[in-house]
Scaffold this motif. Structure first.
Motif, PDB file in Angstrom:
ATOM      1  N   GLN A   1       0.710  -1.047  -0.623  1.00  0.00           N
ATOM      2  CA  GLN A   1      -0.176   0.206  -0.783  1.00  0.00           C
ATOM      3  C   GLN A   1       0.986   1.837  -0.241  1.00  0.00           C
ATOM      4  N   GLY A   2       2.016   1.242   0.624  1.00  0.00           N
ATOM      5  CA  GLY A   2       3.036   2.611   0.565  1.00  0.00           C
ATOM      6  C   GLY A   2       4.018   2.371   1.943  1.00  0.00           C
ATOM      7  N   MET A   3       4.478   3.318   2.166  1.00  0.00           N
ATOM      8  CA  MET A   3       5.319   2.665   3.383  1.00  0.00           C
ATOM      9  C   MET A   3       4.163   2.753   5.391  1.00  0.00           C
ATOM     10  N   LYS A   4       4.993   1.601   5.444  1.00  0.00           N
ATOM     11  CA  LYS A   4       4.481   1.150   6.820  1.00  0.00           C
ATOM     12  C   LYS A   4       4.987   2.177   8.323  1.00  0.00           C
ATOM     13  N   LEU A   5       4.013   2.125   8.522  1.00  0.00           N
ATOM     14  CA  LEU A   5       5.158   3.063   9.990  1.00  0.00           C
ATOM     15  C   LEU A   5       4.998   3.289  11.317  1.00  0.00           C
ATOM     16  N   GLU A   6       6.047   1.943  11.703  1.00  0.00           N
ATOM     17  CA  GLU A   6       5.310   2.288  12.994  1.00  0.00           C
ATOM     18  C   GLU A   6       6.504   2.957  14.182  1.00  0.00           C
TER      19      GLU A   6
ATOM     20  N   VAL B   1      -0.194   3.982   8.064  1.00  0.00           N
ATOM     21  CA  VAL B   1       0.212   3.693   6.618  1.00  0.00           C
ATOM     22  C   VAL B   1       0.313   4.413   5.744  1.00  0.00           C
ATOM     23  N   LEU B   2       1.809   5.359   5.225  1.00  0.00           N
ATOM     24  CA  LEU B   2       1.267   6.089   4.181  1.00  0.00           C
ATOM     25  C   LEU B   2       1.075   5.052   2.656  1.00  0.00           C
ATOM     26  N   THR B   3       0.441   5.727   2.732  1.00  0.00           N
ATOM     27  CA  THR B   3       0.094   4.825   1.397  1.00  0.00           C
ATOM     28  C   THR B   3       0.440   6.122  -0.051  1.00  0.00           C
ATOM     29  N   THR B   4       0.157   4.829  -1.085  1.00  0.00           N
ATOM     30  CA  THR B   4       0.528   5.878  -2.380  1.00  0.00           C
ATOM     31  C   THR B   4       0.194   6.711  -3.029  1.00  0.00           C
ATOM     32  N   ASP B   5      -1.067   6.777  -2.238  1.00  0.00           N
ATOM     33  CA  ASP B   5      -1.213   8.207  -2.717  1.00  0.00           C
ATOM     34  C   ASP B   5      -1.854   9.348  -1.355  1.00  0.00           C
ATOM     35  N   ASN B   6      -1.119   9.390  -0.420  1.00  0.00           N
ATOM     36  CA  ASN B   6      -0.886  10.300   0.006  1.00  0.00           C
ATOM     37  C   ASN B   6      -1.667   9.866   0.960  1.00  0.00           C
ATOM     38  N   ARG B   7      -2.494   8.966   1.188  1.00  0.00           N
ATOM     39  CA  ARG B   7      -3.026   8.717   2.532  1.00  0.00           C
ATOM     40  C   ARG B   7      -2.927   8.798   4.029  1.00  0.00           C
ATOM     41  N   LEU B   8      -3.256   8.866   5.023  1.00  0.00           N
ATOM     42  CA  LEU B   8      -2.688   8.423   6.385  1.00  0.00           C
ATOM     43  C   LEU B   8      -3.464   7.571   7.196  1.00  0.00           C
ATOM     44  N   LYS B   9      -3.341   6.237   6.888  1.00  0.00           N
ATOM     45  CA  LYS B   9      -4.444   5.379   7.801  1.00  0.00           C
ATOM     46  C   LYS B   9      -3.458   4.885   8.712  1.00  0.00           C
ATOM     47  N   CYS B  10      -4.455   5.171  10.286  1.00  0.00           N
ATOM     48  CA  CYS B  10      -3.801   3.962  10.939  1.00  0.00           C
ATOM     49  C   CYS B  10      -4.903   2.845  11.213  1.00  0.00           C
ATOM     50  N   TRP B  11      -3.885   1.398  11.797  1.00  0.00           N
ATOM     51  CA  TRP B  11      -4.227   0.317  11.416  1.00  0.00           C
ATOM     52  C   TRP B  11      -3.524  -0.413  12.783  1.00  0.00           C
ATOM     53  N   ASN B  12      -4.721  -1.832  13.326  1.00  0.00           N
ATOM     54  CA  ASN B  12      -4.311  -2.436  14.437  1.00  0.00           C
ATOM     55  C   ASN B  12      -4.469  -3.582  14.162  1.00  0.00           C
ATOM     56  N   ASP B  13      -3.568  -4.259  14.189  1.00  0.00           N
ATOM     57  CA  ASP B  13      -3.107  -5.782  13.789  1.00  0.00           C
ATOM     58  C   ASP B  13      -3.915  -5.825  11.777  1.00  0.00           C
ATOM     59  N   ASN B  14      -5.143  -6.080  11.634  1.00  0.00           N
ATOM     60  CA  ASN B  14      -5.614  -6.347  10.124  1.00  0.00           C
ATOM     61  C   ASN B  14      -6.754  -5.704  10.323  1.00  0.00           C
ATOM     62  N   VAL B  15      -6.803  -4.681  11.133  1.00  0.00           N
ATOM     63  CA  VAL B  15      -8.352  -3.581  10.731  1.00  0.00           C
ATOM     64  C   VAL B  15      -8.071  -2.122  10.479  1.00  0.00           C
ATOM     65  N   CYS B  16      -8.406  -1.286   9.763  1.00  0.00           N
ATOM     66  CA  CYS B  16      -8.029   0.372   9.401  1.00  0.00           C
ATOM     67  C   CYS B  16      -9.262   0.522  10.620  1.00  0.00           C
ATOM     68  N   LEU B  17      -8.145   1.298  11.599  1.00  0.00           N
ATOM     69  CA  LEU B  17      -8.796   2.024  12.609  1.00  0.00           C
ATOM     70  C   LEU B  17      -9.573   3.047  11.954  1.00  0.00           C
ATOM     71  N   TYR B  18      -8.642   4.411  11.429  1.00  0.00           N
ATOM     72  CA  TYR B  18      -9.813   5.580  10.395  1.00  0.00           C
ATOM     73  C   TYR B  18      -8.739   5.837   9.324  1.00  0.00           C
ATOM     74  N   THR B  19      -8.856   6.778   8.465  1.00  0.00           N
ATOM     75  CA  THR B  19      -7.888   7.497   7.599  1.00  0.00           C
ATOM     76  C   THR B  19      -8.166   8.717   8.219  1.00  0.00           C
ATOM     77  N   ALA B  20      -7.287   9.472   8.462  1.00  0.00           N
ATOM     78  CA  ALA B  20      -6.668  11.104   8.774  1.00  0.00           C
ATOM     79  C   ALA B  20      -7.175  11.933   7.643  1.00  0.00           C
ATOM     80  N   ARG B  21      -7.464  12.802   7.550  1.00  0.00           N
ATOM     81  CA  ARG B  21      -7.980  14.506   6.324  1.00  0.00           C
ATOM     82  C   ARG B  21      -6.553  14.964   6.356  1.00  0.00           C
TER      83      ARG B  21
END
Length: 108
Positions: free
Chosen positions: A69-74, A86-106
């Protein structure tokens, strides 16, 4: 403008003056949160700074791993909730826990 917001603005300006490479800014729009997130690089290190509504902030150094998806940031060191971004290739910042996306920041 509240004092806290002024401090945040000045801090962001200082970051840019110090030559840090700002990779993006986002806001967590979940109810009652409103955290502002700044991802930046300094030399070869990656950092995520979080400003909270009450004026507190945190600064975490990150471990970066390339993923599909891009870059995993831990967070380096202890991570109690085992969350990561996860900073996606289209510059979205998504927060994950295990295999679940908790939210996507605006993006700001």
């Amino acid at each position: 403008m509240p004092v806290v917001d002024k401090r945040k603005r000045l801090f962001w300006q200082d970051l840019e003056k110090e030559g840090r490479k700002i990779l993006g800014r986002w806001v967590d729009e979940r109810p009652l949160l409103g955290e502002k997130l700044t991802l930046f690089q300094e030399n070869d290190a990656w950092f995520l700074e979080t400003w909270y509504r009450d004026g507190c902030h945190s600064l975490d150094e990150l471990t970066v791993t390339k993923v599909a998806q891009g870059m995993k940031l831990e967070t380096k060191g202890e991570n109690l909730f085992e969350e990561y971004f996860v900073l996606t290739t289209d510059n979205r910042l998504k927060c994950w826990n295990d295999n679940v996306c908790l939210y996507t920041a605006r993006k700001l």
